[in-house]
Design an enzyme around this catalytic site. Structure first.
Site, PDB file in Angstrom:
ATOM      1  N   GLU A 286       0.867  -1.172   0.000  1.00  0.00           N
ATOM      2  CA  GLU A 286       0.000   0.000   0.000  1.00  0.00           C
ATOM      3  C   GLU A 286       0.907   1.226   0.000  1.00  0.00           C
ATOM      4  O   GLU A 286       1.817   1.334   0.832  1.00  0.00           O
ATOM      5  CB  GLU A 286      -0.920   0.042   1.215  1.00  0.00           C
TER       6      GLU A 286
ATOM      7  N   GLU B 279      -6.100  -5.456   8.285  1.00  0.00           N
ATOM      8  CA  GLU B 279      -5.238  -4.317   8.605  1.00  0.00           C
ATOM      9  C   GLU B 279      -4.842  -4.349  10.081  1.00  0.00           C
ATOM     10  O   GLU B 279      -5.558  -4.891  10.920  1.00  0.00           O
ATOM     11  CB  GLU B 279      -5.964  -3.002   8.303  1.00  0.00           C
TER      12      GLU B 279
END
Length: 526
Positions: free
Chosen positions: A55, A229
């Site tokens: 990311e 996450e």
């Protein structure tokens, strides 16, 4: 020319004041001088431990102020409409840096609600990425659930345009916004990210485990890759792996790295193998697998809850009670079994719940003999929720065993009247079988039976018998030898052992087969 303001004061004041021209100029200078740069946070394949992608996060390192938190500058840039300038710079820098890295990893970029509202977004992203040479099919964009609130129809069209270009769409922070299941099904999402609040301490907090398991199962059932996450510990990772979560992201794997660090990380950890389909071990998949197993299993299967009610069963199990699966559902053990058998079954299940040990028991009901195995079942929190039962109709086997036992008992006592003892030995003369006798006890091993039989050979005859036998086995001639055998009353019988060798096609001895028969003693014999 006016003297420049001190960097610490001017940077914070300009951003806080929110004057678009000043912030724009400040941002442009920071980008040109490399103060704003892409941070690559690893996203890891949980099962293999390899890199699936990164990311790309915005990082701002001021020469005097140091690292400036994204919480400080992202919101003002979005409010002033300057996120495109930041996003373009990050996307271009990240793709240029990663274009020559080995493997098929993806790069994921965050898109704000305002950017998602732009009709030019798909073509704009395509233009930026293609200038770098990075494959657009390995680019992903992440949007939050709230991004679709303002104009879902427009967002739907833009996301489908991105999907048509090969850009994969991820829904970020799932479970914290406003998306409904209809949107999750209708929009072209390829990745679903579980918000970190459901991951933190997932190995310790039951509610979080249930939520995460449900989200993972939902994503897997829709064919959507699931990313957790905020993974910080090995225990959290282990729980996610057990639930079938595909990817993990968090400090356990690493914080956002600069381009050089990310390249080295990729080289050290390695890429995961490219897969066309993720490994689905979610609760939904297990449910479908279990349903198919119940339907096709050649044995009876059933689940019983803590109130000893039959929750689910296949027809084979239900038929053992003379019922259909639908008729058995909801009935307790005591409603379908005789009182004594039901009490035994309940006690066995209670013991299994307390000890965790599986158990088996032979039952007789509806005129049939059934062997039942039970094992306690626990949920994701290791709490006992019921019992899994496997039942096997072994009526014919029990009849055969009982008939065999009757025949063996008959044989044992007849042997005492006129002993015909069958025996067998290995090629090197070691006895490994002898037929039963009335002295055998339940549970005796074959070795115990053989040793008991050998002890009944007259002690004066045994050494001679043993010496002849072991000298004879090198020959393939039929064996014959007489000796005295002690009877239960202490008297002796004269018997004779005969044996022949079974051979392999090449002439080698395969096995010795023998019989010991009674020799009638004449009245004049001593």
């Amino acid at each position: 020319m006016a003297a420049p303001l001190r960097r610490r004061q001017s940077t914070l004041r300009v951003i806080t004041a929110g004057r678009k021209n000043s912030v724009c100029k400040l941002l442009e200078v920071a980008i040109q001088q490399g103060q704003v740069w892409p941070g690559f946070q690893p996203i890891i394949d949980i099962r293999s431990g390899k890199v699936a992608g990164f990311e790309v996060l915005a990082r701002w390192s001021d020469p005097q102020d140091g690292d400036i938190s994204p919480l400080t500058f992202i919101a003002p840039l979005e409010r002033l409409g300057l996120l495109d300038l930041l996003s373009d710079a990050l996307m271009e820098q990240a793709c240029l840096a990663a274009v020559n890295w080995p493997g098929e990893f993806f790069l994921a970029f965050n898109i704000s609600p305002l950017q998602l509202a732009s009709r030019n977004l798909p073509q704009h992203i395509a233009d930026v990425v293609r200038r770098t040479g990075f494959p657009i099919g390995r680019v992903q964009v992440e949007i939050t659930e709230s991004s679709l609130m303002a104009d879902a129809k427009s967002g739907h069209g833009i996301l489908h345009e991105l999907d048509a270009l090969g850009v994969r769409i991820a829904i970020d922070d799932f479970g914290t916004g406003y998306s409904n299941l209809a949107r999750l099904e209708a929009f072209p999402f390829h990745k679903l990210k579980i918000d970190r609040r459901f991951v933190h301490l997932i190995d310790r907090e039951p509610a979080k485990r249930r939520i995460a398991a449900a989200i993972i199962g939902l994503g897997q059932s829709l064919g959507i890759t699931v990313v957790a996450e905020g993974v910080e510990t090995k225990e959290e990772e282990a729980t996610l792996r057990e639930f079938g979560c595909d990817l993990g992201q968090g400090w356990l794997y690493g914080k956002a790295l600069n381009a050089a660090g990310a390249g080295q990380f990729l080289e050290t950890v390695g890429n995961r193998s490219v897969q066309t389909r993720t490994l689905d071990i979610s609760p939904f998949q297990r449910l479908h697998q279990l349903a198919a197993l119940y339907k096709q299993a050649p044995v009876g299967l059933c689940f019983i809850d803590l109130d000893f009610r039959h929750v689910s069963a296949n027809n084979r199990f239900a038929s053992m009670h003379g019922l259909s699966a639908a008729e058995l559902e909801g009935k307790t053990i005591h409603e379908v079994m005789e009182p004594v058998a039901a009490d035994i079954a309940v006690q066995l299940l209670r013991n299994s719940m307390e000890t965790g040990a599986s158990a088996q028991h032979q039952y007789h009901f509806q005129g049939r003999d059934v062997l039942v195995f039970n094992t306690r079942v626990t949920d994701v929190d290791d709490a006992v929720i019921g019992f899994s039962l496997v039942s096997i109709d072994n009526t014919e086997q029990m009849r055969a065993l009982n008939a065999l036992a009757d025949r063996e008992e008959h044989y044992r006592y007849v042997t005492e009247l006129n002993p015909h003892i069958e025996w067998a030995a290995t090629p090197d003369g070691i006895f490994d079988y002898i037929s039963p006798s009335s002295e055998d006890l339940p549970g005796d091993t074959m070795r115990q039976r053989i040793e008991r039989w050998q002890r009944r050979i007259h002690p004066e005859d045994f050494p001679r018998l043993k010496e002849k036998w072991f000298s004879w086995i090198t020959s393939d001639e039929p064996y014959k030898e007489e000796f005295r055998f002690i009877q239960p009353d202490g008297s002796f019988r004269h018997v004779c052992s005969y044996a022949i060798a079974a051979k392999w096609p090449d002439g080698r001895i395969k096995r010795w087969y023998g019989i010991t028969k009674d020799i009638p003693v004449l009245p004049s014999d001593t």
